[in-house]
Design an enzyme around this catalytic site. Structure first.
Site, PDB file in Angstrom:
ATOM      1  N   LYS A 169      51.860  34.831 -50.841  1.00 58.10           N
ATOM      2  CA  LYS A 169      52.664  35.898 -51.800  1.00 58.10           C
ATOM      3  C   LYS A 169      53.975  36.308 -50.984  1.00 58.10           C
ATOM      4  O   LYS A 169      54.870  36.545 -51.727  1.00 58.10           O
ATOM      5  CB  LYS A 169      51.903  37.045 -52.360  1.00 58.10           C
ATOM      6  CG  LYS A 169      50.533  36.481 -53.086  1.00 58.10           C
ATOM      7  CD  LYS A 169      50.932  35.999 -54.465  1.00 58.10           C
ATOM      8  CE  LYS A 169      49.753  35.843 -55.461  1.00 58.10           C
ATOM      9  NZ  LYS A 169      48.465  35.166 -54.864  1.00 58.10           N
TER      10      LYS A 169
ATOM     11  N   GLU B   5      52.528  43.635 -60.483  1.00 57.48           N
ATOM     12  CA  GLU B   5      51.185  43.683 -60.876  1.00 57.48           C
ATOM     13  C   GLU B   5      50.343  43.052 -59.785  1.00 57.48           C
ATOM     14  O   GLU B   5      50.812  42.238 -58.901  1.00 57.48           O
ATOM     15  CB  GLU B   5      50.872  42.746 -62.008  1.00 57.48           C
ATOM     16  CG  GLU B   5      50.609  41.405 -61.985  1.00 57.48           C
ATOM     17  CD  GLU B   5      52.057  40.896 -61.628  1.00 57.48           C
ATOM     18  OE1 GLU B   5      53.258  41.239 -62.007  1.00 57.48           O
ATOM     19  OE2 GLU B   5      52.014  39.548 -60.959  1.00 57.48           O
TER      20      GLU B   5
ATOM     21  N   SER C 208      45.834  28.545 -48.991  1.00 61.79           N
ATOM     22  CA  SER C 208      46.618  29.725 -49.851  1.00 61.79           C
ATOM     23  C   SER C 208      46.565  31.069 -49.308  1.00 61.79           C
ATOM     24  O   SER C 208      47.340  31.847 -49.301  1.00 61.79           O
ATOM     25  CB  SER C 208      46.645  29.553 -51.466  1.00 61.79           C
ATOM     26  OG  SER C 208      45.104  29.777 -51.695  1.00 61.79           O
TER      27      SER C 208
HETATM   28  C1  LIG Z   1      47.437  34.879 -55.960  1.00 61.17           C
HETATM   29  C2  LIG Z   1      46.738  33.933 -55.169  1.00 61.17           C
HETATM   30  C3  LIG Z   1      46.569  32.613 -55.745  1.00 61.17           C
HETATM   31  C4  LIG Z   1      46.747  32.304 -57.142  1.00 61.17           C
HETATM   32  O1  LIG Z   1      48.141  32.419 -57.459  1.00 61.17           O
HETATM   33  P1  LIG Z   1      48.984  31.105 -57.899  1.00 61.17           P
HETATM   34  O2  LIG Z   1      50.356  31.973 -58.341  1.00 61.17           O
HETATM   35  O3  LIG Z   1      48.428  30.296 -58.709  1.00 61.17           O
HETATM   36  O4  LIG Z   1      49.397  30.442 -56.354  1.00 61.17           O
HETATM   37  C5  LIG Z   1      45.830  31.649 -54.872  1.00 61.17           C
HETATM   38  N1  LIG Z   1      45.316  31.953 -53.735  1.00 61.17           N
HETATM   39  C6  LIG Z   1      45.556  33.073 -53.106  1.00 61.17           C
HETATM   40  C7  LIG Z   1      45.038  33.244 -51.577  1.00 61.17           C
HETATM   41  C8  LIG Z   1      46.435  34.046 -53.925  1.00 61.17           C
HETATM   42  O5  LIG Z   1      46.444  35.331 -53.365  1.00 61.17           O
END
Ligand SMILES: *Cc1c(COP(=O)(O)O)cnc(C)c1O
Length: 384
Positions: free
Chosen positions: A91, A113, A371
């Site tokens: 993020k 948000e 992610s």
């Molecule tokens: C926010 C988040 C996601 C999902 O959001 P995307 O915009 O689809 O990437 C996926 N993995 C993690 C660790 C997140 O914090």
């Protein structure tokens, strides 16, 4: 297939995207489109942004060859370690970019948000580092599930605005933030945390996340001297997925997008208008969004972003679903095999890989976009 363009001038990705908002937002959105189009080519801006990505966010993130996981699955598995970005997820790539852009706009307040709290934390960090005030809209149900991150936002000087409307989850927080934005359009910027919302937000979030795919491409060539056969990413709006996919979209790699079975807008939804954009959404016969129950707060959103919808409709990405139970099992398996604690969202991508254990050729190269980290999900996982 002709070359896929993910930065169309029109703001439409095929039939998806566009600007379906109140005319009250038009001036702010047009201003944003103008400023963003200029800044994405501005050398000074990009240099400052890359500086923050390097020494504040901690980029480049490693591409880790997961040897235990590879032996277990039966092919060569690499993890792109976005969990190592400061704050614990991808993020911050986007929030640093948008907060810098807000400073150029001369606005002093950021609103955003959050669901799992990752976008809230990443926004509060960037706002603190760059000297802006920050309000984070968060559904009351998500606040219960993600107490630690709500507290982190406060520690970082951000203000949490609890959202009770609807089901008290992510989509309600987005709606409430939009209302606040309309009322305070001249002083504040709405930082949308993913590739969703009206133009130019999807393109903007994708632009600030493209560093993931850019690095991955260089790293996989350095380590393996060839392209991966498959790239797997989880997602709701799709910012981490588009972040890594866009560097490979015109190559032959298979791109696999894993959504929560309890919020599967591609696999069980249809095209519609949601929160300012035309995209795939889970809707009832009246076009109202259906309730979603994904345990991974970050995936609990009834729509996908327009780029993901476009690539899906084109047949360029494949959509798969993973349910809550499989995601938690993947959490435990990843901890056992690699000593890494993945976020529950990330576990969806890992669960798809684990489900297909033994089905790949030994030489097949697979990259999973890791992610985020799972500290925030410990309570949920231990309860099950
Ligand atoms: C926010 C988040 C996601 C999902 O959001 P995307 O915009 O689809 O990437 C996926 N993995 C993690 C660790 C997140 O914090």
């Amino acid at each position: 297939m002709s070359k896929i363009n993910l930065t169309p001038k029109s703001g439409y990705f095929g039939e998806f995207g566009g600007n379906f908002t109140s005319e009250l937002l038009y001036p702010a959105l047009f201003e944003l489109r103008k400023v963003f189009s200029k800044l994405k080519k501005d050398r000074h801006f990009l240099k400052t942004y890359r500086g923050y990505l390097g020494s504040y966010a901690g980029r480049p993130t490693p591409l880790y060859f997961a040897s235990n996981l590879s032996d277990f699955i039966g092919c060569r598995v690499y993890l792109k370690r976005e969990d190592l970005v400061n704050g614990g997820s991808h993020k911050l790539n986007n929030t640093l970019g948008q907060v810098l852009l807000t400073k150029t706009l001369g606005k002093k307040e950021i609103i955003t948000e959050t669901a799992a709290g990752m976008n809230g934390v990443a926004t509060a960090m960037a706002a603190a580092a760059l000297g802006l005030t920050c309000k984070v809209f968060m559904g009351v149900r998500d606040m219960e599930r993600q107490r630690l991150n709500a507290q982190k936002v406060k520690l970082l000087g951000g203000e949490i605005i609890p959202v009770k409307r609807g089901e008290g989850v992510l989509k309600d927080a987005v709606s409430e933030a939009m209302v606040y934005w309309i009322r305070n359009i001249h002083t504040c910027h709405y930082l949308i945390g993913s590739t969703v919302g009206p133009d130019p937000f999807p393109e903007m979030a994708a632009f600030f996340q493209k560093i993931i795919g850019f690095e991955t491409r260089m790293q996989i060539f350095q380590q393996e001297k060839r392209l991966p056969g498959k790239i797997i990413a989880c997602g709701s709006g799709g910012s981490n997925a588009i972040g890594i996919f866009q560097a490979f979209v015109n190559d032959s790699c298979e791109l696999i997008f894993v959504e929560g079975a309890e919020s599967a807008a591609l696999s069980s939804g249809s095209a519609g208008i949601f929160q300012g954009t035309k995209t795939y959404i889970l809707q009832d016969e009246y076009g109202m969004d259906r309730k979603t129950t994904s345990r991974a707060a970050g995936l609990n959103y009834p729509a996908r972003g327009p780029q993901i919808s476009y690539l899906y409709k084109l047949g360029r990405i494949k959509a798969e679903t993973v349910n809550n139970r499989e995601a938690v099992a993947a959490f435990r398996e990843t901890v056992r095999l690699e000593g890494l604690l993945p976020a529950l969202e990330t576990c969806h991508a890992l669960a798809y890989l684990l489900r297909n254990k033994g089905k790949f050729s030994q030489k097949e190269l697979i990259v999973v976009n890791f992610s985020g980290r799972g500290d925030k999900d410990m309570e949920t996982v231990l309860k099950i």
